[in-house]
Write a protein that holds these residues in place. Structure first.
Motif, PDB file in Angstrom:
ATOM      1  N   LEU A   1       0.819  -1.209   0.000  1.00  0.00           N
ATOM      2  CA  LEU A   1       0.000   0.000   0.000  1.00  0.00           C
ATOM      3  C   LEU A   1       0.855   1.261   0.000  1.00  0.00           C
ATOM      4  CD1 LEU A   1      -2.775  -1.056   2.549  1.00  0.00           C
ATOM      5  CD2 LEU A   1      -3.087  -0.623   0.101  1.00  0.00           C
ATOM      6  N   THR A   2       1.876   1.283   0.838  1.00  0.00           N
ATOM      7  CA  THR A   2       2.673   2.508   0.971  1.00  0.00           C
ATOM      8  C   THR A   2       3.635   2.707  -0.196  1.00  0.00           C
ATOM      9  OG1 THR A   2       3.867   3.808   2.641  1.00  0.00           O
ATOM     10  CG2 THR A   2       4.664   1.580   2.260  1.00  0.00           C
ATOM     11  N   ASP A   3       4.084   1.600  -0.834  1.00  0.00           N
ATOM     12  CA  ASP A   3       5.058   1.716  -1.926  1.00  0.00           C
ATOM     13  C   ASP A   3       4.413   1.871  -3.294  1.00  0.00           C
ATOM     14  OD1 ASP A   3       7.114   1.498  -0.124  1.00  0.00           O
ATOM     15  OD2 ASP A   3       7.453  -0.634  -0.447  1.00  0.00           O
ATOM     16  N   TRP A   4       3.158   1.454  -3.437  1.00  0.00           N
ATOM     17  CA  TRP A   4       2.529   1.468  -4.754  1.00  0.00           C
ATOM     18  C   TRP A   4       1.227   2.261  -4.796  1.00  0.00           C
ATOM     19  CZ3 TRP A   4       5.431  -0.120  -8.637  1.00  0.00           C
ATOM     20  CH2 TRP A   4       6.485  -0.993  -8.366  1.00  0.00           C
ATOM     21  N   VAL A   5       0.350   2.047  -3.840  1.00  0.00           N
ATOM     22  CA  VAL A   5      -0.972   2.688  -3.896  1.00  0.00           C
ATOM     23  C   VAL A   5      -0.914   4.128  -3.406  1.00  0.00           C
ATOM     24  CG1 VAL A   5      -3.374   2.535  -3.126  1.00  0.00           C
ATOM     25  CG2 VAL A   5      -2.066   0.438  -3.582  1.00  0.00           C
ATOM     26  N   TRP A   6      -0.263   4.353  -2.254  1.00  0.00           N
ATOM     27  CA  TRP A   6      -0.238   5.677  -1.646  1.00  0.00           C
ATOM     28  C   TRP A   6       1.123   6.351  -1.743  1.00  0.00           C
ATOM     29  CZ3 TRP A   6      -2.809   2.834   2.949  1.00  0.00           C
ATOM     30  CH2 TRP A   6      -4.168   2.684   2.710  1.00  0.00           C
ATOM     31  N   ASP A   7       1.978   5.882  -2.589  1.00  0.00           N
ATOM     32  CA  ASP A   7       3.298   6.475  -2.756  1.00  0.00           C
ATOM     33  C   ASP A   7       3.171   7.891  -3.335  1.00  0.00           C
ATOM     34  OD1 ASP A   7       6.340   5.951  -2.971  1.00  0.00           O
ATOM     35  OD2 ASP A   7       5.805   6.725  -4.962  1.00  0.00           O
ATOM     36  N   PRO A   8       4.046   8.827  -2.959  1.00  0.00           N
ATOM     37  CA  PRO A   8       3.971  10.180  -3.523  1.00  0.00           C
ATOM     38  C   PRO A   8       4.009  10.215  -5.045  1.00  0.00           C
ATOM     39  CG  PRO A   8       5.409  10.195  -1.613  1.00  0.00           C
ATOM     40  CD  PRO A   8       5.052   8.757  -1.864  1.00  0.00           C
ATOM     41  N   ASN A   9       4.769   9.313  -5.673  1.00  0.00           N
ATOM     42  CA  ASN A   9       4.792   9.287  -7.136  1.00  0.00           C
ATOM     43  C   ASN A   9       3.440   8.884  -7.709  1.00  0.00           C
ATOM     44  OD1 ASN A   9       7.465  10.116  -7.482  1.00  0.00           O
ATOM     45  ND2 ASN A   9       8.236   8.040  -7.169  1.00  0.00           N
ATOM     46  N   THR A  10       2.751   7.969  -7.021  1.00  0.00           N
ATOM     47  CA  THR A  10       1.399   7.603  -7.453  1.00  0.00           C
ATOM     48  C   THR A  10       0.474   8.806  -7.368  1.00  0.00           C
ATOM     49  OG1 THR A  10       1.755   5.354  -6.628  1.00  0.00           O
ATOM     50  CG2 THR A  10      -0.526   6.021  -7.059  1.00  0.00           C
TER      51      THR A  10
ATOM     52  N   LEU B   1      -1.530  10.624 -10.428  1.00  0.00           N
ATOM     53  CA  LEU B   1      -2.969  10.918 -10.368  1.00  0.00           C
ATOM     54  C   LEU B   1      -3.227  12.379 -10.700  1.00  0.00           C
ATOM     55  CD1 LEU B   1      -5.864  10.117  -9.669  1.00  0.00           C
ATOM     56  CD2 LEU B   1      -5.320  10.551  -7.253  1.00  0.00           C
ATOM     57  N   CYS B   2      -2.409  13.277 -10.163  1.00  0.00           N
ATOM     58  CA  CYS B   2      -2.553  14.698 -10.493  1.00  0.00           C
ATOM     59  C   CYS B   2      -2.302  14.944 -11.980  1.00  0.00           C
ATOM     60  CB  CYS B   2      -1.580  15.527  -9.663  1.00  0.00           C
ATOM     61  SG  CYS B   2      -2.162  15.885  -8.002  1.00  0.00           S
TER      62      CYS B   2
ATOM     63  N   SER C   1       1.972  14.332   0.952  1.00  0.00           N
ATOM     64  CA  SER C   1       1.548  14.241  -0.452  1.00  0.00           C
ATOM     65  C   SER C   1       0.112  13.749  -0.564  1.00  0.00           C
ATOM     66  CB  SER C   1       2.486  13.297  -1.215  1.00  0.00           C
ATOM     67  OG  SER C   1       3.800  13.817  -1.251  1.00  0.00           O
ATOM     68  N   ALA C   2      -0.231  12.726   0.207  1.00  0.00           N
ATOM     69  CA  ALA C   2      -1.600  12.195   0.152  1.00  0.00           C
ATOM     70  C   ALA C   2      -2.606  13.241   0.613  1.00  0.00           C
ATOM     71  CB  ALA C   2      -1.704  10.934   1.003  1.00  0.00           C
ATOM     72  N   THR C   3      -2.294  13.957   1.691  1.00  0.00           N
ATOM     73  CA  THR C   3      -3.213  14.979   2.200  1.00  0.00           C
ATOM     74  C   THR C   3      -3.382  16.114   1.202  1.00  0.00           C
ATOM     75  OG1 THR C   3      -2.481  14.469   4.451  1.00  0.00           O
ATOM     76  CG2 THR C   3      -3.677  16.531   4.129  1.00  0.00           C
ATOM     77  N   LEU C   4      -2.288  16.579   0.647  1.00  0.00           N
ATOM     78  CA  LEU C   4      -2.340  17.692  -0.298  1.00  0.00           C
ATOM     79  C   LEU C   4      -3.112  17.309  -1.558  1.00  0.00           C
ATOM     80  CD1 LEU C   4      -1.514  20.487  -1.287  1.00  0.00           C
ATOM     81  CD2 LEU C   4       0.690  19.526  -1.983  1.00  0.00           C
ATOM     82  N   VAL C   5      -2.745  16.190  -2.157  1.00  0.00           N
ATOM     83  CA  VAL C   5      -3.383  15.787  -3.412  1.00  0.00           C
ATOM     84  C   VAL C   5      -4.857  15.470  -3.204  1.00  0.00           C
ATOM     85  CG1 VAL C   5      -3.420  14.002  -5.191  1.00  0.00           C
ATOM     86  CG2 VAL C   5      -1.244  15.019  -4.486  1.00  0.00           C
ATOM     87  N   CYS C   6      -5.181  14.694  -2.183  1.00  0.00           N
ATOM     88  CA  CYS C   6      -6.578  14.349  -1.940  1.00  0.00           C
ATOM     89  C   CYS C   6      -7.397  15.593  -1.631  1.00  0.00           C
ATOM     90  CB  CYS C   6      -6.686  13.350  -0.793  1.00  0.00           C
ATOM     91  SG  CYS C   6      -6.097  11.691  -1.192  1.00  0.00           S
ATOM     92  N   GLY C   7      -6.823  16.528  -0.862  1.00  0.00           N
ATOM     93  CA  GLY C   7      -7.552  17.754  -0.562  1.00  0.00           C
ATOM     94  C   GLY C   7      -7.840  18.582  -1.807  1.00  0.00           C
ATOM     95  N   LEU C   8      -6.844  18.731  -2.674  1.00  0.00           N
ATOM     96  CA  LEU C   8      -7.026  19.507  -3.904  1.00  0.00           C
ATOM     97  C   LEU C   8      -8.047  18.858  -4.835  1.00  0.00           C
ATOM     98  CD1 LEU C   8      -3.306  20.438  -4.698  1.00  0.00           C
ATOM     99  CD2 LEU C   8      -5.051  21.906  -3.664  1.00  0.00           C
ATOM    100  N   LEU C   9      -7.935  17.541  -4.994  1.00  0.00           N
ATOM    101  CA  LEU C   9      -8.849  16.859  -5.915  1.00  0.00           C
ATOM    102  C   LEU C   9     -10.275  16.844  -5.386  1.00  0.00           C
ATOM    103  CD1 LEU C   9      -6.680  13.894  -7.252  1.00  0.00           C
ATOM    104  CD2 LEU C   9      -6.895  16.241  -8.095  1.00  0.00           C
ATOM    105  N   LEU C  10     -10.440  16.719  -4.065  1.00  0.00           N
ATOM    106  CA  LEU C  10     -11.788  16.793  -3.496  1.00  0.00           C
ATOM    107  C   LEU C  10     -12.396  18.166  -3.742  1.00  0.00           C
ATOM    108  CD1 LEU C  10     -11.602  14.956  -0.040  1.00  0.00           C
ATOM    109  CD2 LEU C  10     -12.884  14.258  -2.069  1.00  0.00           C
ATOM    110  N   TRP C  11     -11.594  19.213  -3.594  1.00  0.00           N
ATOM    111  CA  TRP C  11     -12.123  20.554  -3.830  1.00  0.00           C
ATOM    112  C   TRP C  11     -12.510  20.742  -5.298  1.00  0.00           C
ATOM    113  CZ3 TRP C  11     -10.241  24.841  -6.663  1.00  0.00           C
ATOM    114  CH2 TRP C  11     -11.004  26.009  -6.485  1.00  0.00           C
ATOM    115  N   LEU C  12     -11.702  20.214  -6.203  1.00  0.00           N
ATOM    116  CA  LEU C  12     -12.040  20.315  -7.624  1.00  0.00           C
ATOM    117  C   LEU C  12     -13.338  19.563  -7.930  1.00  0.00           C
ATOM    118  CD1 LEU C  12      -8.527  19.906  -9.298  1.00  0.00           C
ATOM    119  CD2 LEU C  12      -9.940  21.975  -9.212  1.00  0.00           C
TER     120      LEU C  12
END
Length: 223
Positions: free
Chosen positions: A71-80, A84-85, A149-160
């Protein structure tokens, strides 16, 4: 005779609310940073107690530990998260014709990455060291790059999504996935023994602060 109507007080502009939220989160981040940099003993004691306990569990539960690594290396990794962005940026440019918003998303994620690396270099906090490690990681510990990274990306995408008028089912699904991802990635980093709990908390606070302030900037410049 009609009694005079009483108008409800006007709501503050949305960008003002986002600025206030971002400011509070940023101040909490600074406070936590100061405590970590000062090596405040109660904080270090808390980190040590939690980390020793979770590491013992991780060693005793190899199956769950293996799942956390995936999960941490593939699903929730910052590069992932960045990929997504990138997909969302392509959609914004190609389908939504929202080039300014696409540029804003790229700039915000890049700024978040730069801020994260700068703080790691400035604080220089050592990661946990174990005689029997179950995983390894590079760079300094504070703040957690995965959590931020997860908090920032998820927050931005939820707002969009919210700004785009997502349907109720899609919105609820997105919020659930975002919450599970943000909380889950933080727990996996502590479980795998590569971060102290306050590293994760710092990543959550800083990621949320950057997201809120970025949203405020977008609302002010592109109402």
């Amino acid at each position: 005779m009609h009694s005079p109507s009483v108008d409800s007080p006007p709501r503050p502009p949305r960008h003002d609310r986002a600025v206030r939220a971002g400011t509070v989160l940023a101040l909490c981040s600074v406070l936590l940073l100061a405590l970590v940099a000062a090596e405040w003993k109660p904080l270090l004691s808390f980190d040590g107690d939690v980390s020793r306990t979770t590491h013992r569990w991780a060693v005793d539960e190899p199956g769950l530990t293996r799942a956390c690594r995936i999960l941490t290396d593939w699903v929730w990794d910052p590069n992932t998260m960045r990929i997504l962005c990138g997909v969302v940026v392509v959609w914004l440019v190609w389908r939504a014709r929202a080039r300014w918003t696409a540029l804003w998303l790229v700039a915000t994620v890049a700024l978040g990455t730069a801020l994260q690396q700068a703080m790691k270099a400035a604080v220089g906090r050592d990661r946990p060291v174990w005689p029997d490690p179950v995983d390894s990681a590079h760079y300094a510990a504070f703040p957690s790059g995965h959590a931020m990274s997860a908090t920032l990306v998820c927050g931005l995408l939820l707002w969009l999504l919210h700004r785009g008028g997502a349907g109720r089912a899609l919105w609820r699904t997105a919020v659930t996935v975002a919450v599970v991802s943000v909380v889950g990635v933080g727990l996996t980093r502590v479980w795998l023994g590569v971060h102290w709990p306050t590293d994760v908390l710092g990543g959550w606070l800083l990621g949320a602060a950057v997201a809120a302030l970025a949203v405020a900037a977008h609302q002010r410049l592109r109402p």
